[in-house]
Design a protein around this motif. Structure first.
Motif, PDB file in Angstrom:
ATOM      1  N   HIS A 189       0.815  -1.219   0.000  1.00  0.00           N
ATOM      2  CA  HIS A 189       0.000   0.000   0.000  1.00  0.00           C
ATOM      3  C   HIS A 189       0.848   1.267   0.000  1.00  0.00           C
ATOM      4  O   HIS A 189       0.306   2.365   0.198  1.00  0.00           O
ATOM      5  CB  HIS A 189      -0.928   0.005   1.221  1.00  0.00           C
ATOM      6  CG  HIS A 189      -0.211  -0.097   2.529  1.00  0.00           C
ATOM      7  ND1 HIS A 189       0.282  -1.288   3.006  1.00  0.00           N
ATOM      8  CD2 HIS A 189       0.111   0.834   3.446  1.00  0.00           C
ATOM      9  CE1 HIS A 189       0.869  -1.080   4.172  1.00  0.00           C
ATOM     10  NE2 HIS A 189       0.785   0.217   4.456  1.00  0.00           N
ATOM     11  N   VAL A 190       2.156   1.158  -0.242  1.00  0.00           N
ATOM     12  CA  VAL A 190       2.989   2.368  -0.313  1.00  0.00           C
ATOM     13  C   VAL A 190       3.649   2.506  -1.684  1.00  0.00           C
ATOM     14  O   VAL A 190       4.674   3.173  -1.822  1.00  0.00           O
ATOM     15  CB  VAL A 190       4.044   2.405   0.812  1.00  0.00           C
ATOM     16  CG1 VAL A 190       3.375   2.461   2.169  1.00  0.00           C
ATOM     17  CG2 VAL A 190       5.017   1.226   0.726  1.00  0.00           C
ATOM     18  N   LEU A 191       3.054   1.907  -2.712  1.00  0.00           N
ATOM     19  CA  LEU A 191       3.572   2.024  -4.082  1.00  0.00           C
ATOM     20  C   LEU A 191       2.818   3.154  -4.785  1.00  0.00           C
ATOM     21  O   LEU A 191       1.627   3.046  -5.052  1.00  0.00           O
ATOM     22  CB  LEU A 191       3.390   0.715  -4.846  1.00  0.00           C
ATOM     23  CG  LEU A 191       3.925  -0.572  -4.181  1.00  0.00           C
ATOM     24  CD1 LEU A 191       3.725  -1.758  -5.109  1.00  0.00           C
ATOM     25  CD2 LEU A 191       5.392  -0.425  -3.787  1.00  0.00           C
ATOM     26  N   PHE A 192       3.532   4.231  -5.103  1.00  0.00           N
ATOM     27  CA  PHE A 192       2.939   5.416  -5.709  1.00  0.00           C
ATOM     28  C   PHE A 192       3.529   5.671  -7.090  1.00  0.00           C
ATOM     29  O   PHE A 192       4.520   5.055  -7.488  1.00  0.00           O
ATOM     30  CB  PHE A 192       3.188   6.640  -4.826  1.00  0.00           C
ATOM     31  CG  PHE A 192       2.430   6.644  -3.531  1.00  0.00           C
ATOM     32  CD1 PHE A 192       1.156   7.187  -3.451  1.00  0.00           C
ATOM     33  CD2 PHE A 192       2.992   6.108  -2.376  1.00  0.00           C
ATOM     34  CE1 PHE A 192       0.450   7.194  -2.261  1.00  0.00           C
ATOM     35  CE2 PHE A 192       2.300   6.109  -1.176  1.00  0.00           C
ATOM     36  CZ  PHE A 192       1.026   6.660  -1.117  1.00  0.00           C
ATOM     37  N   GLY A 193       2.918   6.619  -7.820  1.00  0.00           N
ATOM     38  CA  GLY A 193       3.434   7.076  -9.102  1.00  0.00           C
ATOM     39  C   GLY A 193       4.103   8.429  -8.962  1.00  0.00           C
ATOM     40  O   GLY A 193       3.806   9.198  -8.036  1.00  0.00           O
ATOM     41  N   HIS A 194       4.981   8.741  -9.891  1.00  0.00           N
ATOM     42  CA  HIS A 194       5.732   9.994  -9.837  1.00  0.00           C
ATOM     43  C   HIS A 194       4.806  11.210  -9.797  1.00  0.00           C
ATOM     44  O   HIS A 194       5.028  12.155  -9.041  1.00  0.00           O
ATOM     45  CB  HIS A 194       6.656  10.067 -11.061  1.00  0.00           C
ATOM     46  CG  HIS A 194       7.644  11.192 -11.012  1.00  0.00           C
ATOM     47  ND1 HIS A 194       8.334  11.606 -12.128  1.00  0.00           N
ATOM     48  CD2 HIS A 194       8.068  11.993 -10.007  1.00  0.00           C
ATOM     49  CE1 HIS A 194       9.135  12.600 -11.806  1.00  0.00           C
ATOM     50  NE2 HIS A 194       8.990  12.857 -10.524  1.00  0.00           N
TER      51      HIS A 194
END
Length: 374
Positions: A189-194
């Motif tokens: 749940h801590v995978l984000f996009g730029h």
């Protein structure tokens, strides 16, 4: 929107292959005998900077201890090569390093790791792989201002504004994210996009749509049960951040009476407004005006078909660059409702077309527990 450091496009390929490596992301031949050796651990399959003949950094990389909070996923905006070989992967790593050092004046590659379209995973900035092995430190990168010292940056070969990435690249990315999460004690749940932290087209509209699936795949590999995932994980922007999420926060602050301008730049006036809002709502004033999860929870209003004003403008302003065909009208029209329903379906939410707390989080670029319950 700018593509910042990704604006240099290359089409040539040429690098010596690295011999003797068993590499991730690419299907391997089945063993011919029952006593064939077990595959090496994934971390041992990452192509080191030494193996792809990286240049020495022009300075000493900084190491932070205990700061790693998230993963920020990028695309390179290089052409979508049909060469899925290790040669192409090595050329890519070298070319990025040359661009970052010679073009941008950085001490080394900005990203920590690189994933090629063939699924090969390579070390980026010097020291990143050693830090990953230890799991307590990270090299300070140069991939996203505000996140360089607290997020692992991953470049993925290609440009995905109109085209989805190949499965081989997604497999390499997923395996890398699993390794990062295991080593640093993080969850999927801590995978984000730029673009959750920066004004950019990166990681691309079509790639970003796949993030919920990537997160689910990582969670499964980690054995992370949906019940253990926080209800909402917001993108915590702060003063070095720019872009759609900052602009959204500014529109929302305006609904609470703060005279900030929705520029997408986290200027001193925005920092002051955020801190004042936090104190007025019983929260400590965060350093650099950081908009944390509790701040978002109080900042966002419920919206439906009768809503108008700055909050609706904020909603539309963040839907538009993500590829949803809305206009900045400030009125919750049919196009806005339909876009909200698409976001809700993508993130496993009931497609009501109304904007509640979970929907706001998903729209803002955050992660909701419902993504993992599918």
């Amino acid at each position: 929107m700018t593509l910042d450091r990704r604006t240099l496009i290359k089409t040539g390929v040429g690098a010596a292959a690295v011999g003797g490596l068993t590499l991730p992301g690419v299907a391997q031949a089945a063993p011919s005998t029952a006593d064939a050796p077990a595959p090496r651990p994934f971390i041992d399959q990452i192509i080191t900077g030494t193996s792809w003949a990286a240049r020495a950094p022009s300075g000493t990389p900084t190491l932070n201890t205990g700061t790693t909070q998230k993963v920020v996923i990028h695309h390179t905006a290089y052409p979508n090569s049909t060469d899925y070989s290790v040669n192409q992967a090595i050329w890519l790593a070298r070319d990025i390093q040359n661009l970052h050092m010679d073009g941008n004046g950085w001490l080394d590659s900005g990203q920590h790791f690189t994933v090629s379209r063939g699924g090969f995973v390579l070390e980026g900035r010097a020291g990143s792989l050693a830090a990953l092995r230890g799991g307590t430190q990270q090299v300070v990168g140069a991939h996203s201002p505000g996140e360089n010292g607290r997020a692992i940056g991953i470049e993925n070969e290609g440009i995905y504004v109109e085209e989805a990435p190949p499965r081989s690249m997604l497999a390499g990315l997923t395996a890398l994210c699993v390794e990062i999460c295991q080593r640093y004690g993080l969850g999927a749940h801590v995978l984000f996009g730029h673009w959750d932290f920066r004004e950019t087209q990166c990681p691309g509209i079509e790639f970003y749509k796949l993030f919920p699936k990537v997160r689910r795949d990582v969670a499964r590999a980690l054995g992370q049960r949906p019940s253990t995932i926080p209800a909402r994980t917001w993108p915590n922007v702060l003063s070095p951040s720019t872009g759609p999420v900052v602009r959204l926060a500014q529109y929302l602050l305006r609904t609470h009476g703060y005279p900030v301008q929705p520029t997408g730049t986290f200027d001193p006036g925005t920092v002051t407004a955020v801190n004042d809002f936090q104190v007025r709502n019983g929260m400590p004033a965060a350093g650099l005006g950081e908009v944390l999860g509790g701040t978002w929870d109080v900042l966002v209003p419920a919206l439906d078909g009768r809503s108008t004003g700055d909050a609706v403008l904020g909603l539309q302003s963040i839907l538009l660059p993500k590829g949803y065909p809305v206009e900045l009208t400030g009125t919750f029209d049919v196009a806005t409702r339909d876009a909200v329903r698409k976001v809700q379906r993508l993130h496993g939410l009931a497609p009501t077309g109304k904007v509640d707390l979970a929907t706001w989080c998903a729209v803002a670029g955050g992660i909701v527990r419902q993504e993992f319950q599918r």
